[in-house]
Scaffold this active site. Structure first.
Site, PDB file in Angstrom:
ATOM      1  N   ALA A  12       0.797  -1.229   0.000  1.00 29.80           N
ATOM      2  CA  ALA A  12       0.000   0.000   0.000  1.00 29.80           C
ATOM      3  C   ALA A  12       0.828   1.277   0.000  1.00 29.80           C
ATOM      4  O   ALA A  12       0.285   2.367   0.096  1.00 29.80           O
ATOM      5  CB  ALA A  12      -0.935   0.013   1.213  1.00 29.80           C
ATOM      6  N   VAL A  63       5.028 -10.239   2.314  1.00 31.29           N
ATOM      7  CA  VAL A  63       3.924 -11.175   2.075  1.00 31.29           C
ATOM      8  C   VAL A  63       4.397 -12.525   1.556  1.00 31.29           C
ATOM      9  O   VAL A  63       3.660 -13.517   1.613  1.00 31.29           O
ATOM     10  CB  VAL A  63       2.869 -10.579   1.113  1.00 31.29           C
ATOM     11  CG1 VAL A  63       2.211  -9.351   1.722  1.00 31.29           C
ATOM     12  CG2 VAL A  63       3.465 -10.276  -0.259  1.00 31.29           C
ATOM     13  N   TYR A 154       6.180 -12.722 -14.486  1.00 31.39           N
ATOM     14  CA  TYR A 154       5.086 -11.858 -14.036  1.00 31.39           C
ATOM     15  C   TYR A 154       3.745 -12.362 -14.565  1.00 31.39           C
ATOM     16  O   TYR A 154       2.763 -12.458 -13.819  1.00 31.39           O
ATOM     17  CB  TYR A 154       5.343 -10.429 -14.509  1.00 31.39           C
ATOM     18  CG  TYR A 154       4.332  -9.413 -14.027  1.00 31.39           C
ATOM     19  CD1 TYR A 154       4.374  -8.935 -12.723  1.00 31.39           C
ATOM     20  CD2 TYR A 154       3.342  -8.920 -14.878  1.00 31.39           C
ATOM     21  CE1 TYR A 154       3.455  -7.997 -12.267  1.00 31.39           C
ATOM     22  CE2 TYR A 154       2.420  -7.977 -14.437  1.00 31.39           C
ATOM     23  CZ  TYR A 154       2.478  -7.520 -13.137  1.00 31.39           C
ATOM     24  OH  TYR A 154       1.564  -6.589 -12.701  1.00 31.39           O
ATOM     25  N   ALA A 156       2.963 -15.372 -15.556  1.00 33.75           N
ATOM     26  CA  ALA A 156       2.636 -16.645 -14.907  1.00 33.75           C
ATOM     27  C   ALA A 156       2.078 -16.406 -13.505  1.00 33.75           C
ATOM     28  O   ALA A 156       1.100 -17.042 -13.090  1.00 33.75           O
ATOM     29  CB  ALA A 156       3.864 -17.541 -14.843  1.00 33.75           C
ATOM     30  N   LYS A 158       0.546 -13.737 -12.362  1.00 30.48           N
ATOM     31  CA  LYS A 158      -0.761 -13.085 -12.404  1.00 30.48           C
ATOM     32  C   LYS A 158      -1.838 -14.016 -12.961  1.00 30.48           C
ATOM     33  O   LYS A 158      -3.005 -13.924 -12.559  1.00 30.48           O
ATOM     34  CB  LYS A 158      -0.676 -11.802 -13.233  1.00 30.48           C
ATOM     35  CG  LYS A 158       0.172 -10.717 -12.562  1.00 30.48           C
ATOM     36  CD  LYS A 158      -0.370 -10.332 -11.188  1.00 30.48           C
ATOM     37  CE  LYS A 158       0.338  -9.144 -10.586  1.00 30.48           C
ATOM     38  NZ  LYS A 158      -0.222  -8.728  -9.287  1.00 30.48           N
TER      39      LYS A 158
END
Length: 246
Positions: A12, A63, A154, A156, A158
């Site tokens: 964010a 994450v 990228y 793959a 997404k």
């Protein structure tokens, strides 16, 4: 519109995630702004939300780290008692032609973009299931639908987010949890600012609307999916791409 709701937006500190956090805060949600390395940017965004009458705080977490995500979600639940909206936006790129792409660059992008999305959903879902309500909004990409030369990792990651979205939506629907994805196209962010002019021109030429999106336009779609206006949508991928993938 979102008064009393608790939201977590990953990645964010900038771009779409920052715009989404501000939008949710503007409409009444208490927003947790997740960041990994962009502490100052995330804190500035949280401060702006508060200055405009909203409620927000930052939370640091990579994450891609399964246990760190567990701790982040647990901290939010302890502080706020619940989690209503999860926006999985954190993502990175390590572009390069497939034949020259290193294993490290491939793995890193999949770890953050796809596994990171799994990690937050995995740990948040136990609380959402108890609540029998919640919204999960995953930010994928037009690259995950069309593919893109030089972005095998990228694209793959997404495309994987799209599959994860649909599977999760099927698993959680009976408990009133809605899971959807947004597939932006060319968006004016720090990530795209550094692209060569030739690449930008090529991308614009593929967009029927003839322009890039502002992060705030993607944030509007996040707000829609987080609100009661989308109460009968789940397992969907909204292509917010100016017509690129139609």
């Amino acid at each position: 519109m979102l008064t009393g709701k608790i939201a977590l937006v990953t990645g964010a500190g900038r771009g779409i995630g920052c715009a989404a956090a501000k939008k949710l805060g503007q409409h009444g949600a208490y927003v947790y702004l997740n960041y990994n390395g962009s502490k100052e940017a995330a804190e500035a965004a949280a401060a702006e939300i508060i200055q405009n009458g909203g409620m927000a705080e930052t939370v640091q977490c990579n994450v891609a780290d399964f246990q760190a995500c567990a701790k982040m979600i647990e901290t939010i639940i302890k502080k706020s008692g619940k989690l209503d909206i999860l926006v999985n936006n954190a993502g990175i790129t390590k572009d390069g032609l497939l034949m020259k792409m290193s294993e490290e660059d491939y793995d890193r992008v999949l770890d953050v973009n796809l596994k990171g999305t799994f990690n937050t959903i995995r740990h948040a879902s136990r609380y959402l299931l108890k609540q029998r309500s919640g919204r999960i909004i995953n930010i994928t990409s037009v690259s995950g639908i069309l593919g893109n030369a030089g972005q095998a990792n990228y694209s793959a990651s997404k495309a994987g987010v799209i599959g994860l979205t649909k599977s999760t939506a099927r698993e959680l629907a009976s408990r009133g949890i809605l899971v959807n994805a947004i597939a932006p196209g060319y968006v004016q962010t720090e990530m795209t600012e550094n692209l060569p002019d030739k690449v930008k021109e090529q991308m614009l030429a593929q967009i029927p609307l003839g322009r890039a999106a502002a992060p705030e336009e993607i944030a509007d779609t996040v707000l829609f999916l987080a609100s009661d206006m989308s109460s009968y949508l789940t397992g969907q991928v909204i292509s917010a791409d100016g017509g690129m993938a139609m």
